[in-house]
Design a protein around this motif. Structure first.
Motif, PDB file in Angstrom:
ATOM      1  N   PHE A 148       0.361  -1.061   0.103  1.00 12.58           N
ATOM      2  CA  PHE A 148       0.196   0.137   0.018  1.00 12.58           C
ATOM      3  C   PHE A 148       0.909   1.011   0.038  1.00 12.58           C
ATOM      4  O   PHE A 148       2.075   1.684   0.632  1.00 12.58           O
ATOM      5  CB  PHE A 148      -0.936   0.161   1.341  1.00 12.58           C
ATOM      6  N   TYR A 149       0.371   2.369  -0.737  1.00 13.86           N
ATOM      7  CA  TYR A 149       0.661   3.389  -1.103  1.00 13.86           C
ATOM      8  C   TYR A 149       0.352   4.324   0.462  1.00 13.86           C
ATOM      9  O   TYR A 149      -0.317   3.882   0.914  1.00 13.86           O
ATOM     10  CB  TYR A 149       0.171   4.339  -2.122  1.00 13.86           C
ATOM     11  N   PHE A 150       1.929   5.526   0.834  1.00 13.26           N
ATOM     12  CA  PHE A 150       1.721   5.803   2.181  1.00 13.26           C
ATOM     13  C   PHE A 150       0.700   7.165   1.247  1.00 13.26           C
ATOM     14  O   PHE A 150       1.709   7.358   0.608  1.00 13.26           O
ATOM     15  CB  PHE A 150       2.417   6.400   2.942  1.00 13.26           C
ATOM     16  N   GLY A 151      -0.417   8.231   1.625  1.00  8.36           N
ATOM     17  CA  GLY A 151      -0.710   9.455   0.836  1.00  8.36           C
ATOM     18  C   GLY A 151       0.186  10.755   1.785  1.00  8.36           C
ATOM     19  O   GLY A 151       0.455  10.808   2.787  1.00  8.36           O
ATOM     20  N   GLY A 152       0.443  11.642   0.274  1.00  9.13           N
ATOM     21  CA  GLY A 152       0.781  12.617   0.787  1.00  9.13           C
ATOM     22  C   GLY A 152      -0.346  13.810   1.388  1.00  9.13           C
ATOM     23  O   GLY A 152      -1.265  13.629   0.480  1.00  9.13           O
ATOM     24  N   ALA A 153      -0.224  14.852   1.899  1.00  5.42           N
ATOM     25  CA  ALA A 153      -1.390  16.044   1.732  1.00  5.42           C
ATOM     26  C   ALA A 153      -0.551  16.710   2.416  1.00  5.42           C
ATOM     27  O   ALA A 153       0.956  17.346   2.937  1.00  5.42           O
ATOM     28  CB  ALA A 153      -2.078  15.743   3.336  1.00  5.42           C
ATOM     29  N   ASN A 154      -1.356  18.396   2.588  1.00  2.26           N
ATOM     30  CA  ASN A 154      -0.927  19.550   3.257  1.00  2.26           C
ATOM     31  C   ASN A 154      -0.101  19.493   4.583  1.00  2.26           C
ATOM     32  O   ASN A 154       0.162  20.721   5.085  1.00  2.26           O
ATOM     33  CB  ASN A 154      -1.638  20.620   2.673  1.00  2.26           C
TER      34      ASN A 154
ATOM     35  N   ARG B 122      10.894   1.442   5.566  1.00  3.72           N
ATOM     36  CA  ARG B 122      11.148   0.989   4.422  1.00  3.72           C
ATOM     37  C   ARG B 122      10.076   0.251   4.121  1.00  3.72           C
ATOM     38  O   ARG B 122       9.238   0.116   3.408  1.00  3.72           O
ATOM     39  CB  ARG B 122      12.375   0.229   4.698  1.00  3.72           C
ATOM     40  N   ASN B 123       9.104  -0.374   5.631  1.00  9.04           N
ATOM     41  CA  ASN B 123       7.754  -1.422   4.875  1.00  9.04           C
ATOM     42  C   ASN B 123       6.752  -1.050   5.086  1.00  9.04           C
ATOM     43  O   ASN B 123       5.839  -1.944   5.158  1.00  9.04           O
ATOM     44  CB  ASN B 123       8.048  -2.779   5.692  1.00  9.04           C
ATOM     45  N   GLU B 124       7.316  -0.073   5.548  1.00 14.16           N
ATOM     46  CA  GLU B 124       5.571   0.565   6.054  1.00 14.16           C
ATOM     47  C   GLU B 124       4.753   1.095   4.898  1.00 14.16           C
ATOM     48  O   GLU B 124       3.197   1.344   5.378  1.00 14.16           O
ATOM     49  CB  GLU B 124       5.638   1.902   7.006  1.00 14.16           C
ATOM     50  N   ALA B 125       5.420   0.662   3.811  1.00 13.53           N
ATOM     51  CA  ALA B 125       5.102   1.327   2.552  1.00 13.53           C
ATOM     52  C   ALA B 125       5.333   1.083   1.313  1.00 13.53           C
ATOM     53  O   ALA B 125       6.728   0.737   1.190  1.00 13.53           O
ATOM     54  CB  ALA B 125       4.226   3.169   2.315  1.00 13.53           C
ATOM     55  N   CYS B 126       4.999   1.009   0.400  1.00 15.43           N
ATOM     56  CA  CYS B 126       5.624   0.376  -0.699  1.00 15.43           C
ATOM     57  C   CYS B 126       6.644   2.169  -1.455  1.00 15.43           C
ATOM     58  O   CYS B 126       7.346   1.912  -1.799  1.00 15.43           O
ATOM     59  CB  CYS B 126       5.070   0.261  -1.752  1.00 15.43           C
ATOM     60  N   ALA B 127       5.374   2.995  -1.237  1.00 16.00           N
ATOM     61  CA  ALA B 127       6.041   4.820  -1.623  1.00 16.00           C
ATOM     62  C   ALA B 127       5.080   5.444  -1.508  1.00 16.00           C
ATOM     63  O   ALA B 127       4.509   5.304  -0.462  1.00 16.00           O
ATOM     64  CB  ALA B 127       6.058   4.324  -2.895  1.00 16.00           C
ATOM     65  N   ILE B 128       5.292   6.934  -1.452  1.00 15.22           N
ATOM     66  CA  ILE B 128       4.890   8.219  -1.259  1.00 15.22           C
ATOM     67  C   ILE B 128       4.099   8.434  -1.893  1.00 15.22           C
ATOM     68  O   ILE B 128       4.760   8.928  -2.898  1.00 15.22           O
ATOM     69  CB  ILE B 128       5.719   9.553   0.032  1.00 15.22           C
TER      70      ILE B 128
END
Length: 440
Positions: free
Chosen positions: A119-125, A136-142
């Motif tokens: 799962f991706y981790f979402g960027g926000a403001n 590293r293993n908390e998300a595939c990418a941001i």
């Protein structure tokens, strides 16, 4: 299980070989393997054996939008199409913008996904500190939405954008469209057409210039901070100037194309309308041809789907209310094989872009290749068969596909995930046993 008489397409080569699976992994690949006692033998009969597709961009809609799809239903459709692993996007309800919500989403997937998942981790403001703290293993990418495609996840604060590229502890992936330009184009279309905007206006509203300016910003920020950037779903010939041809290994900035942008162009709006409304938009025939060429010259590094189901009722709305996105994972590999049969691509490139390159770019150990010691994520394809897409056979929860009625010049025979058959002869088999993907 021993797979015999396979035509293996892998790492730029095509080889006739047997393949032995033990404890979910590929134990041995050789021209002839004698079956150990108690081994199940599967005769591939000379059909194509490929590494399973790793789809780096899907929206399976869980949590919060499960009337459209969920991890169970969409992963079931994925394995029926030869996809053995997927990365799901964070624009859920709630949006996955905290590490705690990320943990909860992973918990939802346990025992419910037929394919392997990350799962991706979402960027926000307002979540820069959460991004900086990611392990590293908390998300595939941001994932950073640089266009207002998905509600409240738009990152439009310049300081925040700069901070994400400066402090991101892992790969940043971006949706690149310029929101102010799109808003101005929407208003112009509303003034001209009212609410009955023709579907053919979609690529003018989500314009090539809006894509170009946003991709320029993303690549500029990545170069400024020496950040790892992966730009999603490129749609225009003009944007290709930001990316260099060559092997994916060692690239700091990479780019993806989606199957529908490689297989369709703006002439298809006349027949399909809202069904192919997506962001960024399907554009001109010249753009499509340029994207295919860029895949073949290794300027475009990865091919994915951006699978995004909506209900038929939602899609039946007029332009401004009909949501963007289309479901594709069940037929994406067949769509690419169709391009191969038409002479526009070749299977060695398809395998590289849908499996090898994804594993390399995201740092996935022991997947994405047919190698001894690797997990047996495999798909067997009959290149001489055919598949006609009928509505009753569509496995998405939304119940429809934009390629209904089309006949593709190949057939997905069998899919293995972690060494187990999960799809065979038109049927998904057994319980969901996909694993959480690990990264290095």
């Amino acid at each position: 299980m021993l797979i015999t008489n396979a035509h293996i397409i892998n790492e730029g080569h095509e080889t006739a070989a047997d393949l032995l699976i033990v404890n979910g992994r590929i134990e041995k690949i050789a021209s002839k393997i004698d079956a150990p006692a108690g081994t199940v033998v599967y005769d591939a009969r000379g059909q194509w054996l490929l590494p399973g597709v790793i789809d780096d961009q899907v929206h399976f809609r869980e949590p919060g939008l499960t009337h459209k799809g969920d991890l169970f239903t969409e992963s079931r459709a994925a394995v029926a199409g030869g996809t053995t692993s997927y990365f799901d996007m964070p624009n859920n309800i709630p949006a996955i913008t905290t590490r705690e919500l990320q943990r909860q989403k992973y918990a939802m997937a346990e025992g419910r996904s037929f394919a392997n998942y990350a799962f991706y981790f979402g960027g926000a403001n307002d979540n820069l500190e959460e991004i900086a703290a990611l392990q590293r293993n908390e998300a595939c990418a941001i994932k950073v939405f640089m266009g207002a495609s998905t509600g409240n996840m738009l990152v439009d604060n310049p300081a925040t954008l700069n901070g994400i590229f400066e402090r991101a502890p892992m790969l940043v992936v971006t949706h690149c469209e310029d929101t102010p330009m799109i808003k101005a184009n929407e208003e112009a279309a509303r003034q001209k057409y009212g609410e009955d905007v023709p579907w053919s206006e979609h690529p003018n509203i989500r314009s090539a210039e809006a894509c170009y300016q946003s991709t320029l910003l993303a690549t500029t920020l990545a170069k400024k901070h020496n950040a790892d950037l992966h730009v999603l779903h490129l749609t225009t010939a003009r944007e290709l100037s930001f990316f260099t041809p060559g092997p994916i290994q060692g690239k700091k900035i990479t780019v993806e194309a989606c199957v529908h942008h490689l297989a369709m162009d703006d002439r298809d709006y006349a027949a399909l309308g809202a069904l192919i409304k997506c962001n960024p938009a399907i554009k001109t025939p010249e753009d499509r041809i340029a994207l295919v060429k860029a895949v073949m010259e290794d300027r475009i590094d990865i091919v994915a789907t951006d699978h995004a189901p909506h209900t038929a009722e939602e899609k039946a709305n007029k332009y401004f209310k009909a949501p963007s996105g289309l479901p594709l994972v069940q037929h994406s590999l067949l769509m690419l094989i169709d391009l191969v049969k038409r002479g526009e691509m070749n299977m060695r490139t398809v395998v590289r872009k849908t499996s090898h390159a994804v594993a390399d770019r995201f740092g996935i150990p022991d997947r994405g290749y047919i190698r001894e010691g690797y997990w047996a994520d495999l798909v067997l394809v009959d290149p001489h068969g055919s598949t006609t897409v009928h509505k009753p056979d569509v496995l998405y929860k939304c119940g429809w596909s934009p390629v209904e009625g089309r006949t593709f010049p190949a057939r997905i025979l069998t899919t293995w995930v972690n060494g187990e058959i999960v799809y065979r002869d038109g049927q998904v088999i057994g319980a969901p046993r996909g694993r959480r993907i690990q990264f290095v």
